[in-house]
Design a protein around this motif. Structure first.
Motif, PDB file in Angstrom:
ATOM      1  N   UNK A 188       1.737 -31.952 -11.044  1.00 29.94           N
ATOM      2  CA  UNK A 188       1.134 -33.291 -11.017  1.00 29.94           C
ATOM      3  C   UNK A 188      -0.097 -33.337 -10.116  1.00 29.94           C
ATOM      4  N   UNK A 189      -0.134 -32.465  -9.113  1.00 29.08           N
ATOM      5  CA  UNK A 189      -1.295 -32.371  -8.223  1.00 29.08           C
ATOM      6  C   UNK A 189      -2.371 -31.448  -8.795  1.00 29.08           C
ATOM      7  N   UNK A 190      -2.142 -30.942 -10.000  1.00 28.24           N
ATOM      8  CA  UNK A 190      -3.121 -30.077 -10.655  1.00 28.24           C
ATOM      9  C   UNK A 190      -3.117 -28.655 -10.143  1.00 28.24           C
ATOM     10  N   UNK A 191      -2.026 -28.239  -9.505  1.00 28.08           N
ATOM     11  CA  UNK A 191      -1.944 -26.900  -8.925  1.00 28.08           C
ATOM     12  C   UNK A 191      -1.203 -25.944  -9.848  1.00 28.08           C
ATOM     13  N   UNK A 192      -1.689 -24.706  -9.969  1.00 25.25           N
ATOM     14  CA  UNK A 192      -0.959 -23.695 -10.739  1.00 25.25           C
ATOM     15  C   UNK A 192       0.369 -23.385 -10.048  1.00 25.25           C
ATOM     16  N   UNK A 193       1.431 -23.266 -10.832  1.00 24.52           N
ATOM     17  CA  UNK A 193       2.751 -23.054 -10.241  1.00 24.52           C
ATOM     18  C   UNK A 193       3.648 -22.253 -11.164  1.00 24.52           C
ATOM     19  N   UNK A 195      -2.281 -20.046  -6.770  1.00 25.82           N
ATOM     20  CA  UNK A 195      -1.015 -20.036  -7.491  1.00 25.82           C
ATOM     21  C   UNK A 195       0.116 -20.189  -6.485  1.00 25.82           C
ATOM     22  N   UNK A 196       0.979 -21.163  -6.706  1.00 23.29           N
ATOM     23  CA  UNK A 196       2.160 -21.353  -5.875  1.00 23.29           C
ATOM     24  C   UNK A 196       3.378 -20.866  -6.646  1.00 23.29           C
ATOM     25  N   UNK A 197       4.248 -20.139  -5.953  1.00 20.62           N
ATOM     26  CA  UNK A 197       5.529 -19.722  -6.498  1.00 20.62           C
ATOM     27  C   UNK A 197       6.582 -20.413  -5.652  1.00 20.62           C
ATOM     28  N   UNK A 198       7.473 -21.133  -6.300  1.00 20.75           N
ATOM     29  CA  UNK A 198       8.467 -21.940  -5.593  1.00 20.75           C
ATOM     30  C   UNK A 198       9.872 -21.411  -5.849  1.00 20.75           C
ATOM     31  N   UNK A 199      10.727 -21.558  -4.837  1.00 22.51           N
ATOM     32  CA  UNK A 199      12.130 -21.216  -5.022  1.00 22.51           C
ATOM     33  C   UNK A 199      13.008 -22.145  -4.200  1.00 22.51           C
ATOM     34  N   UNK A 204      -0.275 -10.328  -1.711  1.00 23.11           N
ATOM     35  CA  UNK A 204       0.162 -11.205  -2.805  1.00 23.11           C
ATOM     36  C   UNK A 204      -0.975 -12.133  -3.228  1.00 23.11           C
ATOM     37  N   UNK A 205      -1.054 -12.384  -4.516  1.00 21.28           N
ATOM     38  CA  UNK A 205      -2.096 -13.270  -5.047  1.00 21.28           C
ATOM     39  C   UNK A 205      -1.506 -14.643  -5.357  1.00 21.28           C
ATOM     40  N   UNK A 206      -0.561 -15.060  -4.522  1.00 23.25           N
ATOM     41  CA  UNK A 206       0.097 -16.351  -4.653  1.00 23.25           C
ATOM     42  C   UNK A 206       0.609 -16.765  -3.280  1.00 23.25           C
ATOM     43  N   UNK A 207       0.987 -18.031  -3.177  1.00 22.21           N
ATOM     44  CA  UNK A 207       1.636 -18.548  -1.975  1.00 22.21           C
ATOM     45  C   UNK A 207       3.070 -18.868  -2.346  1.00 22.21           C
ATOM     46  N   UNK A 208       3.998 -18.279  -1.613  1.00 26.01           N
ATOM     47  CA  UNK A 208       5.416 -18.468  -1.876  1.00 26.01           C
ATOM     48  C   UNK A 208       5.936 -19.627  -1.036  1.00 26.01           C
ATOM     49  N   UNK A 209       6.548 -20.610  -1.694  1.00 24.67           N
ATOM     50  CA  UNK A 209       7.069 -21.785  -1.004  1.00 24.67           C
ATOM     51  C   UNK A 209       8.587 -21.853  -1.117  1.00 24.67           C
TER      52      UNK A 209
END
Length: 135
Positions: free
Chosen positions: A108-113, A86-90, A44-49
């Motif tokens: 707000x922290x300047x992170x892609x989401x 890139x963070x993906x949140x659920x 995956x090219x993202x971090x899932x949170x």
């Protein structure tokens, strides 16, 4: 003369406006199927949170997700990840705004989401399984 339904009482947007709106939505959201596909591919090219909280995470979470409650998203918790990660949140599902709250904090922290539409509810609706236990 027949009265219009509540659906048709307000006219649909013009096609160019609708196209711009729906195309733009992909910059903000992804879906459970695409997340599953990326995770199943092994790279995956993202971090899932999972942003619901540790107790709910332990009871059942998307395999590969990290446990980070939306209230605990601060810069120091993200320090291990490159700035362009890139963070993906659920969260629990469409009835829950925890994922949107997490997305606001990350932005707000300047992170892609992006938000995973449907959350746990959507994941289960697709027939995917959950993992249990701690992070």
């Amino acid at each position: 003369m027949t009265e219009k339904s509540l659906v048709a009482a307000i006219p649909a947007a013009a096609s160019p406006a609708a196209l711009a709106h729906f195309e733009a939505s992909f910059a903000y959201e992804t879906d459970c199927w695409d997340v599953h596909d990326a995770l199943a591919g092994g790279k995956p090219d993202f971090v899932l949170l999972d942003v619901r909280g540790t107790e709910k995470y332990a009871a059942g979470h998307v395999p590969g997700a990290l446990d980070l409650a939306h209230r605990k998203i601060i810069g120091s918790k993200l320090a291990e990840f490159p700035e362009d990660t890139l963070f993906v949140v659920y969260c629990a599902g469409p009835h829950c705004n925890g994922a949107a709250r997490a997305a606001v904090r990350l932005a707000r922290l300047g992170r892609p989401v992006k938000l995973m539409a449907g959350g746990i509810t959507g994941w289960l609706d697709e027939g995917f399984t959950l993992a249990t236990g701690p992070n």
